[in-house]
Design an enzyme around this catalytic site. Sequence first.
Site, mmCIF file in Angstrom:
data_model
loop_
_atom_site.group_PDB
_atom_site.id
_atom_site.type_symbol
_atom_site.label_atom_id
_atom_site.label_comp_id
_atom_site.label_asym_id
_atom_site.label_seq_id
_atom_site.Cartn_x
_atom_site.Cartn_y
_atom_site.Cartn_z
ATOM 1 C CG HIS A 118 -1.947 -1.254 1.410
ATOM 2 N ND1 HIS A 118 -1.944 -1.913 2.333
ATOM 3 C CD2 HIS A 118 -2.971 -1.370 0.703
ATOM 4 C CE1 HIS A 118 -3.189 -2.594 2.171
ATOM 5 N NE2 HIS A 118 -3.556 -2.615 1.133
ATOM 6 C CE LYS A 163 -15.411 -6.916 3.020
ATOM 7 N NZ LYS A 163 -14.411 -6.717 1.852
ATOM 8 N NE ARG A 212 -3.299 -8.254 -4.262
ATOM 9 C CZ ARG A 212 -4.065 -8.394 -3.217
ATOM 10 N NH1 ARG A 212 -3.812 -8.448 -2.053
ATOM 11 N NH2 ARG A 212 -5.191 -8.951 -3.637
ATOM 12 C CB SER A 226 -4.305 -6.499 4.462
ATOM 13 O OG SER A 226 -4.129 -5.193 4.054
#
Length: 163
Positions: free
Chosen positions: A17, A41, A90, A128
């Site tokens: 990040h 979440k 990514r 993460s």
Amino acid sequence: MKIGIYPGSFDPITYGHVDIIERSAKLFDRLIVAVLSNPRKTPLFTVEERIEMIQESVKNMPNVEIDTFSGLLIDFARLKKADVIVKGLRAVSDFEYELQMALMNKKLDEHIETIFIMTSSKYSYLSSSVVKEVASFGGCVATVVPPLVEKRLKDKFKIDNKK
């Protein structure tokens, strides 16, 4: 003034990040790192903790600010008068989902662009979720997250900091 928004959950922020933030900050007069608050979440860190870790990680980047949002990203982008949404990628697998989101955002507001920035290859495997899993088993994450994040992960998982 060109304003960019880099949204995400950042639970927690990683060097992947930070790489995207550093590179994006060079493209805009102002870059807003937008921390998503999603009540559906259950993050490991609170929004406040995530903001604090991001602030520490970008403290040497004067044109970067941190904010939080819930709801539609495009509404937040309008509110902040952003020109561009920055999305980090990514791998090719990220692209399909992010493309769908970018096209929907464009449908909702044709004036706000989305750009994709590939993460540096040295962070292409990093997420993460992977960091949290490794940390939860006591694995070393010092090379993939800023020092404050490493400490916070150890505290969350009650890992002996003397190891």
